[in-house]
Write a protein that holds these residues in place. Structure first.
Motif, PDB file in Angstrom:
ATOM      1  N   CYS A 410       0.881  -1.122  -0.073  1.00 10.21           N
ATOM      2  CA  CYS A 410       0.072  -0.133   0.074  1.00 10.21           C
ATOM      3  C   CYS A 410       0.882   1.168  -0.093  1.00 10.21           C
ATOM      4  N   GLY A 489       2.852  -1.593   4.139  1.00  7.93           N
ATOM      5  CA  GLY A 489       2.917  -0.146   3.892  1.00  7.93           C
ATOM      6  C   GLY A 489       3.412   0.923   4.907  1.00  7.93           C
ATOM      7  N   GLY A 493      -0.020   4.616   4.104  1.00 12.72           N
ATOM      8  CA  GLY A 493      -0.138   2.970   3.492  1.00 12.72           C
ATOM      9  C   GLY A 493      -0.297   2.223   4.961  1.00 12.72           C
TER      10      GLY A 493
END
Length: 636
Positions: A410, A489, A493
């Motif tokens: 992410c 992430g 994220g």
């Protein structure tokens, strides 16, 4: 020799954490001045020092900054372009004290500070040669007050130059740019609660020794338009990028109205996290060299202004940034999945030349995974984009009837994007037998304003839903093992990671790198630039405190029932370290496996080689323990 069958996730790999830190210095902020070319190189092996480089008239490449000087601005915390050149001098912002220094380009002696010590930070420096001064963005920090941002002038010939305020009133400024005839100054500005990619204004004013006059807003006044990179053409016409038709396209101001240069369902801009980002420049009065992104891939080309014709360049590069024009050619930083970033030139005959390739990537390309661009269905009938990477090794393959574990990545921001450039931190996993899906969840950039705004009021919901649907889509295609799903992430994220682990049961473990666990803390204890960011992503605070609590993983730790590793810099001003500490203590109190790795000398993100190595190896060891991958997969 045929690859040896071996359990996914346990393959020995030639890509070590140490290789990651020395193989690929970061290149950015390319500029042209007279016969020379300049750029910034960030070196993890030199404590993250950022050195300004020069390619001179004899094509010799030299370092301009003696140690310990380092180019880095802390304006907005993320900084960006903070150097300029005039006559025989380089002017730059030094990381350690945020003062502007002057460096003679011929003698390369010790740089001399021209601004005093004080509460000021500077970025986006330009030269006003007619009045012998710098113009810059300034950010002033006073105790117990919100930082004040404004445009300033700084005399060139004064070793202790006074800082004079040129323009103020808005909350933020960027891109002060002077017309070639030295009579007009443009800039972009925006104010709370907007971020620059939500709503910003392009301003234009007359300039004199005493200041500016007749300032006016020439684009962005309606509040639903984001402006990027105003830029003057050689014949004194003002160009800029706007997303008023959904896509970030290039426009020209003709003195009374704004006209599109080219209409394209692609994006000639990126979110303005850093100063000085550039996606286009002028070869001459009728030719624009440009970069744009389409479906996650970057392209380069030339626009004939008179005919509005775009001539794309066919090249092996799919990741490009930091464009400038120099001696009739396009120069940019370019790379691809198996090509380290390098400085290249492209002429109008489409001849591509590598100018500077500092990466020492001693890895066979057969060990590097190639991305597959995918679109999969998610919430609100939206097709979401991601890059999928198969486990890849020259020496090993998976065992019969085994599907690989998958890591969902992410990106930060959340207003940002991932691209297909070489990412050794990603290849670190694929070369060990992990599949990776690098996702451009809703809210990412490069897919138009509507896609970018799809995360409005839905952060922690839409992005999490997209990570789940990416896993479901790939599992249905028998590409991954849905029972061995990881999610990782950093920053924003990291919030998606913690939300996915807390509010869903799709993932079996995760890694949060300087991630957000408490949205309220982020809303009340972060720096000015992002202090109202969550208004659009979550809702106004404290009016919608209920939503902040409902979506903060720290308040719902009872739903977090799988292992997590937290990696955090203790000097982080964007995401305070106490957020990770609180989540770690909650997991420990529940008896859930948790790891907490901190770095006393890092801020938001890790720049120093020793810390990057420790972080990567700690994360790998954590996954090994969680999935019992065996001792033979220790870091090389």
């Amino acid at each position: 020799m045929s690859p040896i069958p071996k359990a996914y996730g346990s393959w020995p790999s030639p890509i070590s954490a140490e290789l990651i830190t020395r193989a690929a210095p970061s290149l950015n902020f390319v500029q042209s001045h007279e016969q020379c070319l300049y750029w910034v190189e960030s070196r993890p092996w030199d404590a993250g020092r950022c050195v300004i480089m020069q390619r001179n008239e004899q094509d010799k490449i030299i370092d301009l900054l003696p140690s310990p000087f380092s180019h880095h601005s802390s304006v907005h915390e993320y900084g960006g372009m903070a150097y300029t050149i005039h006559d025989a001098y380089l002017y730059f912002v030094n990381a350690a004290d945020q003062r502007i220094y002057r460096q003679h380009l011929d003698t390369l002696g010790t740089p001399i500070a021209i601004t005093q010590k004080g509460p000021w930070r500077f970025a986006d420096l330009i030269v006003d040669a007619q009045h012998q001064r710098l113009i810059a963005v300034c950010e002033e920090h006073q105790d117990q007050q919100e930082a004040e941002n404004y445009l300033v002038t700084i005399a060139l010939n004064d070793d202790q130059a006074s800082i004079k305020k040129l323009q103020s009133g808005a909350d933020f400024y960027a891109y002060p740019r002077l017309s070639p005839d030295q009579t007009r100054l443009c800039w972009i500005q925006w104010s709370h609660p907007n971020m620059p990619w939500d709503s910003s204004e392009l301003c234009l004013a007359n300039l004199s020794q005493t200041g500016i006059s007749k300032p006016r807003v020439i684009a962005g006044s309606q509040g639903d338009e984001a402006i990027f990179q105003p830029h003057w053409s050689p014949d004194n016409n003002l160009y800029f990028v706007s997303d008023k038709t959904n896509w970030w396209n290039i426009y020209r101001f003709d003195g009374s109205k704004n006209m599109p240069v080219l209409a394209l369902d692609g994006e000639f801009a990126t979110p303005l996290w850093q100063f000085g980002m550039a996606t286009y420049d002028f070869i001459d009065t009728n030719t624009i060299a440009c970069l744009w992104t389409d479906k996650g891939l970057w392209h380069s080309g030339f626009i004939d202004i008179a005919t509005a014709q775009l001539s794309p360049i066919i090249s092996p590069y799919s990741s490009m940034h930091a464009l400038t024009c120099h001696q009739g050619c396009l120069y940019t930083i370019a790379g691809a999945a198996a090509l380290p970033n390098q400085l290249i030139s492209i002429d109008q005959e489409a001849v591509i030349t590598s100018i500077y390739a500092p990466a020492t990537l001693d890895v066979e390309t057969t060990n590097l995974a190639q991305p597959t661009s995918i679109f999969f269905p998610s919430g609100n009938h939206q097709m979401v984009h991601a890059f999928f990477y198969h486990p890849t090794s020259a020496s090993y393959c998976g065992q019969a009837n085994e599907l690989p574990p998958v890591i969902v990545m992410c990106h930060g921001g959340p207003t940002g994007a991932t691209d297909s450039g070489l990412n050794l931190k990603l290849q670190y996993w694929t070369s060990r037998g992990f599949a990776v899906v690098d996702i451009n969840y809703r809210g990412s950039t490069g897919f138009g304003r509507t896609y970018r705004q799809a995360l409005g009021s839905a952060w922690g919901l839409a992005d999490v839903e997209d990570t789940q649907n990416a896993v479901h889509y790939l599992a249905q295609q028998q590409k991954i093992d849905a029972q061995r799903c990881l999610i990782r992430g950093g920053s924003a994220g990291g919030y998606t990671v913690l939300s996915a682990l807390t509010f869903t049961d799709t993932f079996k473990a995760g890694a949060s790198l300087y991630g957000i666990g408490d949205l309220e803390t982020l809303a009340t204890d972060t720096h000015k630039f992002e202090s109202r960011y969550l208004d659009s992503l979550i809702g106004p605070y404290p009016e919608r405190k209920d939503i902040y609590i409902a979506r903060s993983p720290i308040h719902h730790a009872e739903g977090l029932n799988c292992p997590v590793i937290f990696l955090q810099g203790l000097e982080d001003k964007v995401v305070p370290p106490n957020q990770a500490e609180m989540m770690v203590e909650l997991l420990r109190s529940k008896g859930i496996k948790v790891a907490h790795v901190t770095f006393a000398d890092e801020g938001h993100g890790f720049r120093k080689a020793k810390n990057i190595i420790q972080a990567m190896e700690a994360e790998l060891a954590f996954y090994q323990q969680v999935f019992h991958l065996g001792a033979d997969n220790n870091p090389n």
